[in-house]
Scaffold this motif. Structure first.
Motif, PDB file in Angstrom:
ATOM      1  N   GLU A 114       0.862  -1.184   0.000  1.00 20.71           N
ATOM      2  CA  GLU A 114       0.000   0.000   0.000  1.00 20.71           C
ATOM      3  C   GLU A 114       0.894   1.228   0.000  1.00 20.71           C
ATOM      4  OE1 GLU A 114      -2.852  -0.104   3.158  1.00 20.71           O
ATOM      5  OE2 GLU A 114      -3.076  -2.258   2.983  1.00 20.71           O
ATOM      6  N   ALA A 115       0.985   1.873  -1.163  1.00 21.31           N
ATOM      7  CA  ALA A 115       1.895   3.015  -1.309  1.00 21.31           C
ATOM      8  C   ALA A 115       1.433   4.223  -0.507  1.00 21.31           C
ATOM      9  CB  ALA A 115       2.027   3.392  -2.781  1.00 21.31           C
ATOM     10  N   ASP A 116       0.136   4.348  -0.251  1.00 14.72           N
ATOM     11  CA  ASP A 116      -0.370   5.533   0.449  1.00 14.72           C
ATOM     12  C   ASP A 116      -0.109   5.478   1.955  1.00 14.72           C
ATOM     13  OD1 ASP A 116      -2.117   3.396   0.628  1.00 14.72           O
ATOM     14  OD2 ASP A 116      -3.885   4.670   0.824  1.00 14.72           O
ATOM     15  N   ARG A 117       0.285   4.340   2.503  1.00 13.44           N
ATOM     16  CA  ARG A 117       0.555   4.236   3.942  1.00 13.44           C
ATOM     17  C   ARG A 117       2.003   4.549   4.287  1.00 13.44           C
ATOM     18  NH1 ARG A 117      -2.063  -0.613   6.972  1.00 13.44           N
ATOM     19  NH2 ARG A 117      -1.465   0.787   8.634  1.00 13.44           N
ATOM     20  N   ARG A 118       2.823   4.755   3.273  1.00  8.82           N
ATOM     21  CA  ARG A 118       4.231   5.057   3.517  1.00  8.82           C
ATOM     22  C   ARG A 118       4.399   6.458   4.069  1.00  8.82           C
ATOM     23  NH1 ARG A 118       6.973   3.056  -1.981  1.00  8.82           N
ATOM     24  NH2 ARG A 118       6.986   0.857  -1.542  1.00  8.82           N
ATOM     25  N   LYS A 119       5.380   6.615   4.941  1.00  5.31           N
ATOM     26  CA  LYS A 119       5.713   7.925   5.480  1.00  5.31           C
ATOM     27  C   LYS A 119       7.083   8.338   4.959  1.00  5.31           C
ATOM     28  CE  LYS A 119       3.961   6.566   9.794  1.00  5.31           C
ATOM     29  NZ  LYS A 119       4.392   6.329  11.137  1.00  5.31           N
ATOM     30  N   TRP A 120       7.364   9.613   5.079  1.00 10.36           N
ATOM     31  CA  TRP A 120       8.685  10.136   4.765  1.00 10.36           C
ATOM     32  C   TRP A 120       9.335  10.545   6.072  1.00 10.36           C
ATOM     33  CZ3 TRP A 120      11.197  11.179  -0.002  1.00 10.36           C
ATOM     34  CH2 TRP A 120      10.494  10.713  -1.123  1.00 10.36           C
ATOM     35  N   ILE A 121      10.594  10.126   6.272  1.00  7.61           N
ATOM     36  CA  ILE A 121      11.309  10.377   7.512  1.00  7.61           C
ATOM     37  C   ILE A 121      12.624  11.070   7.180  1.00  7.61           C
ATOM     38  CG2 ILE A 121      12.445   9.271   9.465  1.00  7.61           C
ATOM     39  CD1 ILE A 121      10.415   6.982   9.098  1.00  7.61           C
ATOM     40  N   GLY A 134       7.936  -0.603   4.126  1.00  2.00           N
ATOM     41  CA  GLY A 134       8.726   0.401   4.829  1.00  2.00           C
ATOM     42  C   GLY A 134       8.456   1.814   4.371  1.00  2.00           C
ATOM     43  N   ASP A 135       9.182   2.745   4.987  1.00  2.00           N
ATOM     44  CA  ASP A 135       9.029   4.168   4.731  1.00  2.00           C
ATOM     45  C   ASP A 135      10.162   4.677   3.845  1.00  2.00           C
ATOM     46  OD1 ASP A 135       6.879   4.145   6.520  1.00  2.00           O
ATOM     47  OD2 ASP A 135       8.200   4.528   8.220  1.00  2.00           O
ATOM     48  N   PHE A 136       9.968   5.873   3.300  1.00  2.00           N
ATOM     49  CA  PHE A 136      11.036   6.580   2.619  1.00  2.00           C
ATOM     50  C   PHE A 136      11.901   7.247   3.680  1.00  2.00           C
ATOM     51  CE2 PHE A 136       8.048   6.214  -0.815  1.00  2.00           C
ATOM     52  CZ  PHE A 136       8.842   6.134  -1.949  1.00  2.00           C
ATOM     53  N   LYS A 156      16.154   2.154  -3.317  1.00  4.02           N
ATOM     54  CA  LYS A 156      15.699   3.319  -4.080  1.00  4.02           C
ATOM     55  C   LYS A 156      14.872   4.269  -3.229  1.00  4.02           C
ATOM     56  CE  LYS A 156      15.741   0.924  -8.461  1.00  4.02           C
ATOM     57  NZ  LYS A 156      14.942   0.334  -9.524  1.00  4.02           N
ATOM     58  N   LYS A 157      14.402   3.802  -2.065  1.00  2.00           N
ATOM     59  CA  LYS A 157      13.638   4.674  -1.171  1.00  2.00           C
ATOM     60  C   LYS A 157      14.532   5.451  -0.222  1.00  2.00           C
ATOM     61  CE  LYS A 157      11.006   1.727   0.745  1.00  2.00           C
ATOM     62  NZ  LYS A 157       9.951   1.128   1.555  1.00  2.00           N
TER      63      LYS A 157
END
Length: 142
Positions: free
Chosen positions: A9-16, A51-53, A120-121
């Motif tokens: 699910e790409a929309d659940r990823r966060k950016w940190i 995981g997150d970006f 890549k993230k």
């Protein structure tokens, strides 16, 4: 009880955002790899990218313990006879400080197509500026 397998699910990823200033390289890389992989989440699934970006800033200010600046050597090979190249950590930090963090994190990710997708993230930048303000990243204190 049923085991639930996570779905992508790409929309659940966060950016940190992680500040690498005065952080020890290995400890920083293990935390970043854990966030990229999603092992901090309860719905972690080994074969799914959950995981997150991660944006790492101040890459040139990372620390190495002991005498690793002069003793740690990074090797690469061109594929030709006698094509082995070696560079110390100090020289690599002067030329390309982003690469030290990227190599350390890559060493902690799986070596398969999922690992190539995860690396890549990871976004690594030399200064404290980064072009990902539109993603509204949250600051992570390590």
């Amino acid at each position: 009880m049923k085991t639930v397998s996570a779905k992508f699910e790409a929309d659940r990823r966060k950016w940190i955002v992680v500040d690498a200033e005065d952080q020890v390289l290995g400890r920083l890389a293990s935390q970043v790899a854990m966030r990229l992989r999603g092992k901090h989440l309860p719905q972690f699934t080994p074969h799914v990218d959950v995981g997150d970006f991660v944006v790492v800033i101040n890459a040139e200010k990372v620390k190495l313990t002991g005498r690793k600046w002069d003793q740690k050597v990074y090797y690469r090979h061109s594929g030709y006879m006698g094509g082995l190249k070696a560079v110390t950590a100090r020289k690599l930090n002067q030329e390309n400080p982003e690469k030290i963090i990227r190599l350390a994190v890559w060493g902690m990710l799986p070596k398969n197509r999922l690992g190539r997708k995860l690396i890549k993230k990871l976004k690594v930048y030399q200064g404290s500026d980064h072009p990902h303000e539109a993603q509204q990243p949250t600051k992570l204190a390590l």
